[in-house]
Write a protein that holds these residues in place. Structure first.
Motif, short mmCIF file in Angstrom:
data_model
loop_
_atom_site.label_atom_id
_atom_site.label_comp_id
_atom_site.label_asym_id
_atom_site.label_seq_id
_atom_site.Cartn_x
_atom_site.Cartn_y
_atom_site.Cartn_z
N VAL A 98 73.84 64.08 -50.43
CA VAL A 98 74.46 65.11 -51.24
C VAL A 98 75.69 64.58 -51.95
O VAL A 98 75.88 64.79 -53.15
CB VAL A 98 74.82 66.34 -50.37
CG1 VAL A 98 75.61 67.36 -51.19
CG2 VAL A 98 73.55 66.98 -49.82
N SER A 99 76.54 63.85 -51.23
CA SER A 99 77.82 63.43 -51.81
C SER A 99 77.68 62.32 -52.84
O SER A 99 78.53 62.18 -53.72
CB SER A 99 78.78 62.97 -50.71
OG SER A 99 78.30 61.78 -50.09
N VAL A 158 72.36 71.03 -49.72
CA VAL A 158 72.90 70.92 -48.36
C VAL A 158 71.92 70.13 -47.51
O VAL A 158 70.71 70.36 -47.58
CB VAL A 158 73.11 72.32 -47.73
CG1 VAL A 158 73.30 72.21 -46.21
CG2 VAL A 158 74.31 73.02 -48.33
N VAL A 159 72.45 69.20 -46.73
CA VAL A 159 71.69 68.56 -45.66
C VAL A 159 72.55 68.67 -44.40
O VAL A 159 73.67 68.18 -44.36
CB VAL A 159 71.39 67.07 -45.94
CG1 VAL A 159 70.67 66.45 -44.75
CG2 VAL A 159 70.55 66.92 -47.20
N THR A 160 72.02 69.37 -43.40
CA THR A 160 72.77 69.58 -42.16
C THR A 160 71.93 69.14 -40.97
O THR A 160 70.78 69.57 -40.82
CB THR A 160 73.13 71.07 -41.98
OG1 THR A 160 74.02 71.47 -43.02
CG2 THR A 160 73.80 71.30 -40.63
N ILE A 176 72.75 60.04 -39.19
CA ILE A 176 73.44 61.30 -39.52
C ILE A 176 74.49 61.08 -40.60
O ILE A 176 74.60 61.86 -41.56
CB ILE A 176 74.07 61.91 -38.25
CG1 ILE A 176 72.95 62.37 -37.30
CG2 ILE A 176 74.98 63.07 -38.61
CD1 ILE A 176 73.44 62.77 -35.94
N VAL A 177 75.27 60.00 -40.46
CA VAL A 177 76.29 59.71 -41.47
C VAL A 177 75.64 59.41 -42.82
O VAL A 177 76.07 59.91 -43.86
CB VAL A 177 77.17 58.52 -41.02
CG1 VAL A 177 78.10 58.09 -42.15
CG2 VAL A 177 77.99 58.90 -39.79
N SER A 178 74.57 58.64 -42.81
CA SER A 178 73.91 58.28 -44.06
C SER A 178 73.26 59.49 -44.74
O SER A 178 73.21 59.56 -45.97
CB SER A 178 72.85 57.21 -43.80
OG SER A 178 73.44 56.02 -43.33
N LEU A 179 72.76 60.44 -43.96
CA LEU A 179 72.15 61.63 -44.55
C LEU A 179 73.16 62.43 -45.37
O LEU A 179 72.80 63.06 -46.37
CB LEU A 179 71.54 62.51 -43.46
CG LEU A 179 70.25 62.02 -42.82
CD1 LEU A 179 69.83 62.94 -41.67
CD2 LEU A 179 69.12 61.93 -43.85
N GLN A 180 74.43 62.40 -44.97
CA GLN A 180 75.44 63.14 -45.73
C GLN A 180 75.66 62.54 -47.11
O GLN A 180 76.12 63.22 -48.04
CB GLN A 180 76.75 63.18 -44.95
CG GLN A 180 76.65 63.83 -43.58
CD GLN A 180 75.92 65.16 -43.62
OE1 GLN A 180 76.31 66.07 -44.34
NE2 GLN A 180 74.84 65.26 -42.86
N HIS A 181 75.35 61.26 -47.28
CA HIS A 181 75.52 60.62 -48.58
C HIS A 181 74.49 61.09 -49.59
O HIS A 181 74.67 60.91 -50.80
CB HIS A 181 75.44 59.10 -48.43
CG HIS A 181 76.51 58.53 -47.56
ND1 HIS A 181 76.44 57.27 -47.00
CD2 HIS A 181 77.70 59.04 -47.14
CE1 HIS A 181 77.51 57.04 -46.28
NE2 HIS A 181 78.29 58.11 -46.34
N PHE A 227 67.47 71.17 -44.85
CA PHE A 227 67.90 70.76 -46.19
C PHE A 227 67.62 71.91 -47.14
O PHE A 227 66.62 72.62 -47.01
CB PHE A 227 67.21 69.48 -46.64
CG PHE A 227 65.71 69.52 -46.64
CD1 PHE A 227 65.01 69.68 -47.84
CD2 PHE A 227 64.99 69.37 -45.47
CE1 PHE A 227 63.61 69.71 -47.85
CE2 PHE A 227 63.60 69.39 -45.47
CZ PHE A 227 62.91 69.56 -46.66
#
Length: 451
Positions: free
Chosen positions: A263-264, A274-276, A256-261, A299
């Motif tokens: 986008v960022s 967006v990936v949520t 989950i943490v890695s998926l946020q990267h 996404f």
């Protein structure tokens, strides 16, 4: 020499006149637009739609649909009501299309063709609005305004039928099932409902804007979207002895943490994405490490290329991070039978047409330019095939309490919005046909010259 000097003075006087009166430069084109009568149609249609008996008729239809909400591909009673009203109006139609869909035809039955779309399905939500016509079906509610969309499109059909002599072509009425994630637009498109159609218009009510206003923009308006579910599998055991287990909860947390990267750190900051992760299920006891964890999410992006890139990287990250924690992962993107929704992209020429029609009807100050939204719409499938235009219709009364938001149990419709939607739809279609130029049509495939 005197003739040359006289001509120079004339040119100078004309330049000064235009500088002092810039609007005069456009007077000929404006007078041409006014003289063809197109600018009079929107206001005339709105006056027609605002008659009390006409409004009462649309309100009655909307309330019947609202009381009996049906989910995607289950809209049998809604479809029956639509067909009954089309029969009364003397409008021919095809049924069934894509299980419950209805496609009607108003006009000459010959080219050019323009389409109007209305979605019919409800949502699996328990209504909490206390009013006389609340949902009679437990756990189901028209919480996105599709009941209003249907009634307004039937209203447009009635206006068009009453003014059929003004139609220089055919309006195709697309009553579509399963917009809410079921890909009804894709299914209807695959069945050929837009064969030979030159353009399609769709609308959506919104509580964000005041009644009597509309909002849209050219180009990307709504994001494309996809969904994913991942099952991360390890080896369960006692929480006091984690060394004897392979913890899928820890693996899922890293995923989950890695998926946020994505986008960022991987997406262009100017390319909104967006990936949520909105779903996390695993374990049933405080002291037991489970064998597996399920996560899921969505996404979104404004270009198809970005969606493809996100999809690829989501799968790589989930499987890679699971492997780092000695777990295995499977990923399902739920793209069968409905593929990832493409972005909703408005045609530039249709945007100009919309500005003219809405401005003539409501006034230019009531036509708003809106910012893109990360929500998605399966209307986008139509726009991949032909030029399409999607717009939002305000319904908030400034002197009344704030209306409930879409996709909530408290969503409500200001029924005063119905004449605006009916008249706008009818005006967009009628004027588009009047402006259309005959186009050569292919004799190959499933195209036809008449419906």
């Amino acid at each position: 020499m005197e003739t040359i000097m006289g001509f120079s003075k004339l040119v100078s006087l004309l330049l000064i006149f235009h500088l002092l009166n810039p609007t005069a430069v456009f007077s000929s084109s404006l007078s041409s637009s006014k003289s063809n009568g197109l600018s009079e149609i929107p206001k005339k249609f709105l006056d027609f739609a605002e008659r009390k008996e006409f409004v009462d008729w649309m309100v009655g239809i909307r309330r019947k649909i609202h009381e009996n909400p049906e989910l995607g591909y289950e809209e049998f009673e809604t479809s029956k009501l639509i067909r009954s009203e089309l029969d009364k109006l003397g409008i021919p139609y095809n049924y069934p299309v894509s299980v419950t869909g209805v496609v009607g035809f108003v006009g000459t039955g010959k080219p050019p063709f323009v389409a109007l779309r209305a979605d019919m399905d409800a949502l699996p939500i328990q209504e909490e609005v206390d009013w006389e016509h609340r949902s009679k079906i437990p756990g189901k509610m028209h919480a996105c305004g599709h009941d209003a969309h249907v009634s307004m499109t039937l209203g447009a059909a009635k206006i068009l039928k009453e003014h059929v002599e003004e139609l220089k072509g055919t309006v195709v009425l697309v009553f579509q099932p399963a917009e809410e994630g079921g890909g009804g637009a894709k299914k209807m498109l695959d069945e050929g409902v837009l064969d030979n159609v030159d353009a399609i218009f769709g609308l959506h009510v919104t509580h964000e804007n005041t009644i009597g206003t509309v909002a849209s923009k050219p180009g990307p308006l709504l994001a494309g979207s996809g969904f994913f579910t991942a099952v991360i599998t390890g080896r369960g055991g006692h929480a006091a002895l984690p060394q004897h287990s392979t913890d899928p909860i820890l693996a899922a947390s890293n995923v989950i943490v890695s998926l946020q990267h994505l986008v960022s750190r991987e997406a262009d900051p100017l390319d909104s994405q967006v990936v949520t992760v909105a779903k996390f299920q695993g374990g049933s006891a405080f002291n037991v490490i489970p064998d597996s964890v399920t996560i899921g999410g969505t996404f979104r992006a404004f270009s198809k290329a970005s969606l493809i890139q996100l999809k690829q990287r989501i799968e790589e990250v989930i499987k890679g991070q699971a492997a780092v924690q000695r777990c295995n992962a499977t990923v399902d993107f739920h793209d069968k039978p409905v593929p990832t929704f493409p972005p909703t992209v408005n045609d530039n020429d249709l945007h100009e047409h919309f500005l003219n029609v809405a401005g003539d009807m409501l006034g230019n100050d009531k036509v708003k330019d809106m910012k893109p939204l990360m929500g998605s719409e399966d209307f986008a499938f139509y726009q991949e095939a032909i030029p399409g235009y999607f717009y939002f219709l305000g319904m908030q009364d400034e002197n009344s309490p704030k209306l409930g938001s879409v996709h909530t149990p408290h969503f409500t419709i200001n029924e005063d919005v119905l004449p605006y939607g009916a008249a706008l739809h009818a005006s967009l279609a009628t004027t588009h046909l009047l402006k259309a130029e005959p186009k050569p049509r292919s004799t190959e495939g499933n195209l036809h010259d008449e419906l």
